[in-house]
Design a protein around this motif. Sequence first.
Motif, short mmCIF file in Angstrom:
data_model
loop_
_atom_site.label_atom_id
_atom_site.label_comp_id
_atom_site.label_asym_id
_atom_site.label_seq_id
_atom_site.Cartn_x
_atom_site.Cartn_y
_atom_site.Cartn_z
N UNK A 126 0.79 -1.23 0.00
CA UNK A 126 0.00 0.00 0.00
C UNK A 126 0.83 1.29 0.00
N UNK A 127 2.15 1.15 0.00
CA UNK A 127 3.02 2.33 0.13
C UNK A 127 2.70 3.40 -0.92
N UNK A 128 2.60 2.98 -2.18
CA UNK A 128 2.40 3.94 -3.27
C UNK A 128 1.13 4.76 -3.06
N UNK A 129 0.03 4.08 -2.76
CA UNK A 129 -1.25 4.75 -2.60
C UNK A 129 -1.25 5.71 -1.41
N UNK A 130 -0.75 5.23 -0.27
CA UNK A 130 -0.75 6.04 0.96
C UNK A 130 0.21 7.22 0.80
N UNK A 131 1.43 6.95 0.29
CA UNK A 131 2.43 8.01 0.13
C UNK A 131 1.93 9.06 -0.87
N UNK A 132 1.36 8.62 -1.99
CA UNK A 132 0.87 9.57 -3.01
C UNK A 132 -0.21 10.47 -2.44
N UNK A 133 -1.11 9.87 -1.65
CA UNK A 133 -2.18 10.66 -1.02
C UNK A 133 -1.57 11.75 -0.13
N UNK A 134 -0.62 11.35 0.74
CA UNK A 134 0.01 12.31 1.66
C UNK A 134 0.74 13.40 0.87
#
Length: 194
Positions: free
Chosen positions: A30-38
């Motif tokens: 989930x790193x990509x999705x969470x990091x992109x959101x932040x």
Amino acid sequence: MQNTPKTDATLVKNYINGDEYALETLVYKHKQKVYSFIYSKVYDRDVAEDIFQDTFIKVIRTLKAGSYNEEGKFLPWVMRIAHNLVIDFFRKNSRMPKFDNAGEFSIFSVLSDSSLNAEKSIIKEQVESDVRRLVDELPDDQKEVLLMRMYNDMSFKEISERTGVSINTALGRMRYALINLRKIIEKHNIVLTN
């Protein structure tokens, strides 16, 4: 069967049961999705990295404490934690003075005051317009007390004098206004924070 990707729920269960690798898999997944959101909210890699780390520290603490109960909704839960940390970041930093660190890297030189204020006012305007719509559905006597208290910052003594009712009646109306607001929120299935 061995190679089928595990569901989030299975990975969470495995991690709680002591499999550290399961968490690594979840973070990687989930790193990509969470990091992109932040990053889309703060526009700063270092800040985004910090908030991302804090998000997963909170996730680990909650899982280790055994208080995780978002069965099957792992990603939305993580996103909600990240969202709240982003809001906390803006709240904290919009109140802090601007430091001039001679020659040193300063977060404030990257995030100008205007971008902080823009984000803060967007959040504030959205919440305020949502709340105003809800308040309009309250009975007039409750709406009156709520508006005097919340928007005019009046004490219950002042409200009682202005409306000609006892302090206890004013308190009662405020209490019912909040109870009714909660009912209206549930009725409309409204989420004030994502």
